[in-house]
Design a protein around this motif. Structure first.
Motif, PDB file in Angstrom:
ATOM      1  N   LYS A   1      21.421  53.322  14.045  1.00 52.97           N
ATOM      2  CA  LYS A   1      23.859  53.138  13.320  1.00 52.97           C
ATOM      3  C   LYS A   1      23.696  53.940  12.898  1.00 52.97           C
ATOM      4  N   THR A   2      22.711  54.670  11.662  1.00 53.32           N
ATOM      5  CA  THR A   2      22.983  56.506  11.409  1.00 53.32           C
ATOM      6  C   THR A   2      23.491  57.078  12.097  1.00 53.32           C
ATOM      7  N   HIS A   3      22.370  57.487  12.950  1.00 49.53           N
ATOM      8  CA  HIS A   3      22.856  58.494  14.272  1.00 49.53           C
ATOM      9  C   HIS A   3      24.007  58.220  14.338  1.00 49.53           C
ATOM     10  N   LEU A   4      24.361  57.100  15.122  1.00 46.52           N
ATOM     11  CA  LEU A   4      25.754  57.039  16.199  1.00 46.52           C
ATOM     12  C   LEU A   4      27.232  57.006  14.711  1.00 46.52           C
ATOM     13  N   LEU A   5      26.808  56.425  13.632  1.00 45.50           N
ATOM     14  CA  LEU A   5      27.397  56.441  12.702  1.00 45.50           C
ATOM     15  C   LEU A   5      27.940  58.195  12.359  1.00 45.50           C
ATOM     16  N   ALA A   6      27.265  58.627  12.548  1.00 46.19           N
ATOM     17  CA  ALA A   6      27.337  60.346  12.045  1.00 46.19           C
ATOM     18  C   ALA A   6      27.584  60.998  13.297  1.00 46.19           C
ATOM     19  N   SER A   7      27.310  60.534  14.512  1.00 47.50           N
ATOM     20  CA  SER A   7      28.276  61.176  15.636  1.00 47.50           C
ATOM     21  C   SER A   7      29.223  60.950  15.598  1.00 47.50           C
ATOM     22  N   LEU A   8      29.509  59.961  15.592  1.00 45.40           N
ATOM     23  CA  LEU A   8      31.464  59.739  15.525  1.00 45.40           C
ATOM     24  C   LEU A   8      31.708  59.940  14.212  1.00 45.40           C
ATOM     25  N   TRP A   9      31.424  60.902  12.878  1.00 44.16           N
ATOM     26  CA  TRP A   9      31.590  61.284  12.373  1.00 44.16           C
ATOM     27  C   TRP A   9      32.413  63.032  13.233  1.00 44.16           C
ATOM     28  N   HIS A  10      31.415  63.290  13.481  1.00 39.96           N
ATOM     29  CA  HIS A  10      30.916  64.438  14.266  1.00 39.96           C
ATOM     30  C   HIS A  10      32.248  64.798  15.076  1.00 39.96           C
ATOM     31  N   ALA A  11      32.251  63.887  15.971  1.00 38.54           N
ATOM     32  CA  ALA A  11      33.198  63.979  17.284  1.00 38.54           C
ATOM     33  C   ALA A  11      34.464  64.043  16.891  1.00 38.54           C
ATOM     34  N   ALA A  12      35.206  63.387  15.564  1.00 35.90           N
ATOM     35  CA  ALA A  12      36.335  62.523  15.310  1.00 35.90           C
ATOM     36  C   ALA A  12      37.202  63.313  14.202  1.00 35.90           C
ATOM     37  N   PRO A  13      38.567  63.867  14.623  1.00 37.47           N
ATOM     38  CA  PRO A  13      39.008  65.061  13.857  1.00 37.47           C
ATOM     39  C   PRO A  13      38.531  64.952  12.470  1.00 37.47           C
ATOM     40  N   GLY A  14      39.363  66.178  12.031  1.00 33.85           N
ATOM     41  CA  GLY A  14      39.482  65.485  10.488  1.00 33.85           C
ATOM     42  C   GLY A  14      40.832  65.720   9.809  1.00 33.85           C
ATOM     43  N   PRO A  15      40.659  65.015   8.346  1.00 32.39           N
ATOM     44  CA  PRO A  15      39.816  64.809   7.983  1.00 32.39           C
ATOM     45  C   PRO A  15      39.242  63.730   7.748  1.00 32.39           C
ATOM     46  N   LYS A  16      37.881  63.703   7.271  1.00 32.41           N
ATOM     47  CA  LYS A  16      37.198  62.560   6.609  1.00 32.41           C
ATOM     48  C   LYS A  16      36.425  62.499   6.311  1.00 32.41           C
ATOM     49  N   ALA A  17      35.266  61.768   5.968  1.00 30.70           N
ATOM     50  CA  ALA A  17      34.556  61.614   5.025  1.00 30.70           C
ATOM     51  C   ALA A  17      33.393  60.681   5.328  1.00 30.70           C
ATOM     52  N   PHE A  18      31.838  61.257   5.469  1.00 29.00           N
ATOM     53  CA  PHE A  18      31.125  60.125   5.233  1.00 29.00           C
ATOM     54  C   PHE A  18      29.803  59.926   4.041  1.00 29.00           C
ATOM     55  N   GLY A  19      29.738  58.589   3.574  1.00 23.74           N
ATOM     56  CA  GLY A  19      28.603  58.709   2.470  1.00 23.74           C
ATOM     57  C   GLY A  19      28.342  57.408   2.448  1.00 23.74           C
ATOM     58  N   THR A  20      26.972  56.340   2.349  1.00 23.64           N
ATOM     59  CA  THR A  20      26.969  55.131   2.020  1.00 23.64           C
ATOM     60  C   THR A  20      27.969  54.574   0.916  1.00 23.64           C
ATOM     61  N   PHE A  21      27.438  53.244   1.220  1.00 23.62           N
ATOM     62  CA  PHE A  21      28.124  52.273  -0.170  1.00 23.62           C
ATOM     63  C   PHE A  21      27.693  52.997  -1.341  1.00 23.62           C
ATOM     64  N   VAL A  22      26.694  52.561  -1.826  1.00 26.18           N
ATOM     65  CA  VAL A  22      26.493  53.232  -3.079  1.00 26.18           C
ATOM     66  C   VAL A  22      26.762  54.882  -3.421  1.00 26.18           C
ATOM     67  N   GLU A  23      27.133  55.755  -2.324  1.00 22.26           N
ATOM     68  CA  GLU A  23      28.589  56.698  -3.117  1.00 22.26           C
ATOM     69  C   GLU A  23      29.392  56.432  -3.061  1.00 22.26           C
ATOM     70  N   TYR A  24      30.012  56.005  -2.408  1.00 23.62           N
ATOM     71  CA  TYR A  24      31.455  55.498  -2.537  1.00 23.62           C
ATOM     72  C   TYR A  24      31.903  54.637  -3.917  1.00 23.62           C
ATOM     73  N   THR A  25      31.022  53.535  -4.412  1.00 24.96           N
ATOM     74  CA  THR A  25      30.904  52.827  -5.709  1.00 24.96           C
ATOM     75  C   THR A  25      30.954  53.399  -6.537  1.00 24.96           C
ATOM     76  N   ASN A  26      29.892  54.985  -6.206  1.00 23.11           N
ATOM     77  CA  ASN A  26      30.009  55.935  -7.376  1.00 23.11           C
ATOM     78  C   ASN A  26      31.271  56.738  -7.185  1.00 23.11           C
ATOM     79  N   LEU A  27      31.117  56.887  -6.534  1.00 21.45           N
ATOM     80  CA  LEU A  27      32.616  58.032  -6.645  1.00 21.45           C
ATOM     81  C   LEU A  27      33.756  57.524  -7.140  1.00 21.45           C
ATOM     82  N   VAL A  28      33.811  56.090  -7.033  1.00 19.83           N
ATOM     83  CA  VAL A  28      34.899  55.541  -8.516  1.00 19.83           C
ATOM     84  C   VAL A  28      35.198  55.271  -9.338  1.00 19.83           C
ATOM     85  N   GLY A  29      32.869  55.465 -10.063  1.00 23.78           N
ATOM     86  CA  GLY A  29      32.882  55.255 -11.012  1.00 23.78           C
ATOM     87  C   GLY A  29      33.679  57.013 -12.008  1.00 23.78           C
TER      88      GLY A  29
END
Length: 346
Positions: A93-121
């Motif tokens: 699943k992560t391989h597929l999600l990262a492949s989508l990120w690479h294929a999609a036009p930006g701007p874009k963000a890729f992170g884990t659930f924990v990284e997003y909650t830490n970003l909010v913090g």
């Protein structure tokens, strides 16, 4: 000779721009693509998932060309504004999600659930929304349901981003079912995100269940007096962080988890003296984040003291955060096997 550093002497100061720059696939998924994902011929859902994600990426490409195309053209739009990859651990699943990120036009963000909650913090909820709503795509890997507060926060964040027109794609956080309840499924995910549920298409990714593979066996304990010389001989010309486990644990409580990526920046190997079992939940959760960042960068570990299989108490390994702890044990053990046995990290 290797260069010796100490994580306990590092206190990274990270700007919002630096934090956001880290929201991309980790080193191990830095070059993946849909073409490099090899579907199991016995699991047709894997090929179907690749097709679905390719279509999703293509739907984000601007329509038409030239001046009129840019002026009047709109992005192709799929039936749903979001995708949820539903499947067991270790099916890609992560391989597929990262492949989508690479294929999609930006701007874009890729992170884990924990990284997003830490970003909010680190930034505050409103600042995080203001920044991410300018993105076209936000990918959330390892969506977690073990903390009600964080789940509500992420649901609210996703709702505001969706309202701003941001595409959202998520995967679930799953670990061995024999160690608990197994993966949570699409019904659980949709229940938690409530008003967003009807905006997500569920994409099944079936495959071998990770629960049948078990955790890697921890390598035999090292004599504390030889770990530094062993690491220096095994990793010449590398940058090695040498730290006492107790001192590092204390230091981690003074550094925000959103900065752990920068904390280990430039470190090739980690040597830990006298590992002991963690008994405080707050510290244990911070160590989970450190384990993820070390694993992201394939940092080999050479350690003495307790085995990583004993890093957390039995109560922690059977409690509400057990999935996080089993993930950390699995990843730290794999890095220790790499550092001490030269076994590749998978």
């Amino acid at each position: 000779m290797p260069t010796i550093e100490h994580l306990t002497e590092r206190t990274p100061h990270v700007s919002p721009e630096d934090l956001l720059d880290g929201f991309k696939p980790s080193y191990r998924f830095g070059d993946v693509s849909f073409d490099s994902y090899i579907p199991d011929p016995n699991q047709p859902s894997q090929s179907a998932a690749v097709t679905k994600l390719r279509e999703f990426a293509e739907s984000m490409a601007p329509a038409g060309g030239g001046f009129l195309g840019k002026l009047f053209g709109k992005s192709k739009k799929p039936a749903k504004a979001g995708l949820y990859l539903d499947g067991g651990f270790g099916v890609g699943k992560t391989h597929l999600l990262a492949s989508l990120w690479h294929a999609a036009p930006g701007p874009k963000a890729f992170g884990t659930f924990v990284e997003y909650t830490n970003l909010v913090g680190a930034l505050s909820f409103r600042k995080t929304v203001d920044v991410l709503k300018e993105y076209r795509l936000v990918c959330i890997d390892e969506f977690e349901l073990d903390d009600p507060g964080d789940t509500v926060l992420m649901s609210r964040l996703m709702r505001e981003l969706s309202d701003a027109g941001v595409r959202l794609v998520a995967t679930s956080n799953t670990l061995p079912g024999s160690l608990g309840d197994g993966r949570f499924a699409a019904s659980d995910f949709k229940r938690e995100i409530q008003v967003l549920a009807d905006q997500f298409d569920v994409v099944r990714v079936d495959g071998e269940d990770y629960r049948h593979r078990g955790l890697p066996e921890a390598p035999a304990a090292f004599d504390d007096g030889v770990i530094e010389s062993f690491a220096a001989e095994r990793f010449p010309d590398k940058t090695i962080a040498v730290d006492d486990f107790a001192a590092l644990s204390e230091h981690l409580q003074r550094v925000h988890p959103s900065r752990y990526r920068q904390l280990i920046d430039g470190i090739d190997v980690l040597v830990l003296h006298n590992v002991t079992t963690i008994t405080e939940q707050a510290l244990a959760l911070r160590f989970v984040v450190l384990a993820d960042r070390l694993y992201d960068r394939d940092v080999p570990i050479v350690a003495s003291g307790a085995l990583f299989s004993d890093l957390f108490t039995p109560e922690m390994m059977s409690g509400g955060y057990m999935k996080k702890y089993y993930r950390a044990v699995s990843r730290l053990t794999a890095l220790a096997r790499n550092g001490q046995l030269a076994e590749p990290v998978s």
